[in-house]
Design a protein around this motif. Sequence first.
Motif, PDB file in Angstrom:
ATOM      1  N   PHE A  48       0.797  -1.308   0.340  1.00 41.12           N
ATOM      2  CA  PHE A  48      -0.299   0.143   0.438  1.00 41.12           C
ATOM      3  C   PHE A  48       0.976   0.926   0.057  1.00 41.12           C
ATOM      4  N   ALA A  49       0.219   1.867  -0.691  1.00 44.50           N
ATOM      5  CA  ALA A  49       1.336   3.593  -0.758  1.00 44.50           C
ATOM      6  C   ALA A  49      -0.127   4.873  -0.319  1.00 44.50           C
ATOM      7  N   THR A  50       0.543   5.487   0.177  1.00 44.88           N
ATOM      8  CA  THR A  50       0.637   6.792   0.841  1.00 44.88           C
ATOM      9  C   THR A  50       0.699   7.917   0.164  1.00 44.88           C
ATOM     10  N   GLY A  51      -0.394   9.136   0.047  1.00 43.82           N
ATOM     11  CA  GLY A  51       0.157  10.672  -0.668  1.00 43.82           C
ATOM     12  C   GLY A  51      -0.775  11.443  -0.373  1.00 43.82           C
ATOM     13  N   ILE A  52      -0.048  12.697  -1.389  1.00 48.05           N
ATOM     14  CA  ILE A  52      -1.034  13.852  -1.101  1.00 48.05           C
ATOM     15  C   ILE A  52      -2.100  13.891  -2.178  1.00 48.05           C
ATOM     16  N   ARG A  53      -1.876  12.761  -3.206  1.00 47.64           N
ATOM     17  CA  ARG A  53      -2.677  12.587  -3.932  1.00 47.64           C
ATOM     18  C   ARG A  53      -4.409  12.136  -4.219  1.00 47.64           C
ATOM     19  N   PRO A  54      -5.180  12.324  -5.046  1.00 45.86           N
ATOM     20  CA  PRO A  54      -6.454  12.225  -4.418  1.00 45.86           C
ATOM     21  C   PRO A  54      -6.821  10.500  -4.521  1.00 45.86           C
ATOM     22  N   ALA A  55      -7.446   9.830  -4.123  1.00 43.88           N
ATOM     23  CA  ALA A  55      -7.415   7.661  -4.513  1.00 43.88           C
ATOM     24  C   ALA A  55      -7.674   7.959  -5.645  1.00 43.88           C
ATOM     25  N   THR A  56      -7.143   8.456  -7.378  1.00 43.24           N
ATOM     26  CA  THR A  56      -8.497   8.394  -8.315  1.00 43.24           C
ATOM     27  C   THR A  56      -7.187   6.820  -9.219  1.00 43.24           C
ATOM     28  N   PRO A  57      -8.000   6.570 -10.549  1.00 46.49           N
ATOM     29  CA  PRO A  57      -7.514   4.990 -11.158  1.00 46.49           C
ATOM     30  C   PRO A  57      -6.163   5.874 -11.859  1.00 46.49           C
ATOM     31  N   ARG A  58      -5.902   6.868 -12.188  1.00 46.60           N
ATOM     32  CA  ARG A  58      -4.428   7.389 -13.226  1.00 46.60           C
ATOM     33  C   ARG A  58      -3.878   7.623 -12.071  1.00 46.60           C
ATOM     34  N   THR A  59      -3.862   7.914 -10.156  1.00 52.94           N
ATOM     35  CA  THR A  59      -3.009   7.846  -9.754  1.00 52.94           C
ATOM     36  C   THR A  59      -2.151   6.937  -9.227  1.00 52.94           C
ATOM     37  N   LEU A  60      -3.241   5.292  -9.019  1.00 52.16           N
ATOM     38  CA  LEU A  60      -2.900   4.339  -8.492  1.00 52.16           C
ATOM     39  C   LEU A  60      -2.021   4.270 -10.159  1.00 52.16           C
ATOM     40  N   GLU A  61      -2.418   4.050 -11.324  1.00 51.61           N
ATOM     41  CA  GLU A  61      -1.534   3.882 -12.755  1.00 51.61           C
ATOM     42  C   GLU A  61       0.081   4.274 -12.480  1.00 51.61           C
ATOM     43  N   LEU A  62       0.371   5.758 -12.356  1.00 50.49           N
ATOM     44  CA  LEU A  62       1.536   6.497 -11.767  1.00 50.49           C
ATOM     45  C   LEU A  62       1.955   5.384 -10.965  1.00 50.49           C
ATOM     46  N   VAL A  63       1.655   5.007  -9.915  1.00 50.92           N
ATOM     47  CA  VAL A  63       2.576   4.428  -8.498  1.00 50.92           C
ATOM     48  C   VAL A  63       3.247   3.293  -9.099  1.00 50.92           C
ATOM     49  N   ARG A  64       1.705   2.620 -10.154  1.00 46.84           N
ATOM     50  CA  ARG A  64       2.106   1.514 -10.788  1.00 46.84           C
ATOM     51  C   ARG A  64       3.028   1.328 -11.981  1.00 46.84           C
ATOM     52  N   LYS A  65       3.413   2.356 -12.524  1.00 48.87           N
ATOM     53  CA  LYS A  65       4.308   2.541 -14.024  1.00 48.87           C
ATOM     54  C   LYS A  65       5.807   2.982 -12.831  1.00 48.87           C
TER      55      LYS A  65
END
Length: 201
Positions: A79-96
């Motif tokens: 699990f990752a945490t951060g200031i960005r909103p929890a959206t599919p785009r944010t999750l994809e950035l973390v994955r990438k």
Amino acid sequence: MKNLLLLYASQTGFTQRYAQWIGQALGLAPLPLEACSKQRLAAADLVIFGGSVRGGILTGQAKLERLCRRVGDRPIVWFATGIRPATPRTLELVRKNNFAREANPLLFYFRGGLAPEALSPGDRTLLLCYRAMLRRRRALEAEDEGLLPLLGTASDYTDPAQIAPLVHRVQALSETLPGKAGDAPPEATETANHSVIGGTL
């Protein structure tokens, strides 16, 4: 009984808070990654690990993966945490940025917050650079426009309700895991939409 190990790497306290909530839900004692021994990791059937996202990179991921290679790979729920909103785009950035070689990691994202006073000088500089980069872009995604005013301002979006999908996933996995650490891990099936539950870059 399966041996679950809950680890975290927290810079300003938000990831630690989520680890504590997860620990309460699963009956586990959260352990800082730097305090985890090879013996303790080797005894685990499943590892749950959380880290903050710093400059796009998941804190502690590389260290944990090195340790796992020494004792034998085992399933990891990230699990990752951060200031960005929890959206599919944010999750994809973390994955990438962190799991390019892994097709389908078991990854969750929780929205954390920002504590400027707790950042190191290097992290403050990194934050300023990120804000300047966003401002220079000619066209911003809507979530980036909403993020800009938050950079540099203290905020806290943590919410224990965000951990529910991770807790349910771990409970389901623990029922299917082999009883001996080091056996083949179960196949990862989490999708981007199912994984988004909070976080930041």
